[in-house]
Design an enzyme around this catalytic site. Structure first.
Site, PDB file in Angstrom:
ATOM      1  CE  LYS A 141     -11.431  95.949   3.901  1.00  0.00           C
ATOM      2  NZ  LYS A 141     -10.617  95.014   4.461  1.00  0.00           N
ATOM      3  CE  LYS A 144     -11.989  93.458  -1.513  1.00  0.00           C
ATOM      4  NZ  LYS A 144     -12.274  92.450  -0.413  1.00  0.00           N
ATOM      5  CD  GLU A 152     -14.937  94.306   1.259  1.00  0.00           C
ATOM      6  OE1 GLU A 152     -14.198  93.678   2.011  1.00  0.00           O
ATOM      7  OE2 GLU A 152     -15.896  93.585   0.592  1.00  0.00           O
ATOM      8  N   GLY A 194      -7.795  95.133   1.981  1.00  0.00           N
ATOM      9  CA  GLY A 194      -6.980  95.557   3.018  1.00  0.00           C
ATOM     10  C   GLY A 194      -7.313  97.152   3.712  1.00  0.00           C
ATOM     11  CG  ASN A 216     -17.090  93.724  12.844  1.00  0.00           C
ATOM     12  OD1 ASN A 216     -18.123  93.788  13.607  1.00  0.00           O
ATOM     13  ND2 ASN A 216     -16.329  93.087  12.073  1.00  0.00           N
TER      14      ASN A 216
END
Length: 227
Positions: free
Chosen positions: A16, A38, A117, A120, A180
């Site tokens: 991420k 975040k 972001e 987890g 990804n």
């Protein structure tokens, strides 16, 4: 007018942070005032003076080239590489939603595009003792739509399907998928992506290889994902 987008993942270590960094880099490279945020960051190392380095924020700063300060990127930084609710239980300084929102509001006053972001996967508890705060609560409070980052490898059909189903059940808007650790020509991975597209009905926004330094999406297409 401020625009924002939330980046969540199918779990921990799907990439991420790096994908988020590439998104911010693309916006910044297009001449847009782009910022990163975040709510809570775990698993960080200490400077010689004992203060914690917000590692994810540092990665985004270095990859994207933005001048935003590390201090403005994350209000809660923990040393233990645990879920934020457990890290804060051991280290103190539990997450408070008003602090998270205040930090975000400060960025809204300075930047046009904010990429947030998550920690987890979507079920990650941010605080559990002093208050019950889930990652989905942060998304709702910031009024953001999401993109989901997933690994292209084995097991992703299940993890993507479950993540999307949960988010839709909770009324969280999902704009698309980014995969990804892709290997072009890999038969299994290509089938994984097609199955994820089929079961979720979501667009695959980008396929990222481990050596990619740019996100394979046009600035205009990326900007369109932001509210």
């Amino acid at each position: 007018m401020n625009k924002k987008l939330f980046v969540t993942g199918t779990g921990t270590d799907v990439g991420k942070t790096y994908i988020t960094a590439l998104m911010v880099k693309k916006l910044h490279g297009a001449g847009l005032r782009a910022a990163y945020y975040k709510a809570a960051m775990s698993g960080n190392v200490r400077r010689p003076d004992g203060t914690l380095i917000p590692g994810d924020a540092l990665c985004v700063q270095q990859v994207s080239g933005i001048g935003q300060s590390l201090e403005s990127m994350c209000p809660y930084v923990y040393e233990n590489a645990y879920s934020p609710h457990l890290a804060s239980r051991l280290e103190g300084n539990p997450v408070r939603m008003d602090v998270v929102k205040a930090g975000f509001a400060a960025l809204e006053a300075e930047y046009d595009y904010i990429t947030v972001e998550g920690s987890g996967g979507i079920l990650c508890p941010i605080c559990f003792d002093e208050a019950k705060i889930q990652l989905e609560d942060v998304i709702r409070e910031l009024d953001a739509a999401c993109v989901i980052v997933a690994d292209a490898g084995l097991g992703t059909i299940n993890s993507v399907g479950l993540t999307v189903s949960y988010m839709r059940a909770k009324g969280i808007p999902v704009r698309g998928l980014i995969f990804n650790h892709c290997h072009p020509g890999d038969v299994m991975e290509e089938d994984n992506l097609e199955m994820c597209r089929h079961f979720t009905g979501l667009d695959i926004l980008a396929k990222v290889r481990d050596d990619d330094r740019e996100l394979d999406i046009s600035p205009a297409a990326l900007v369109a994902l932001y509210e």
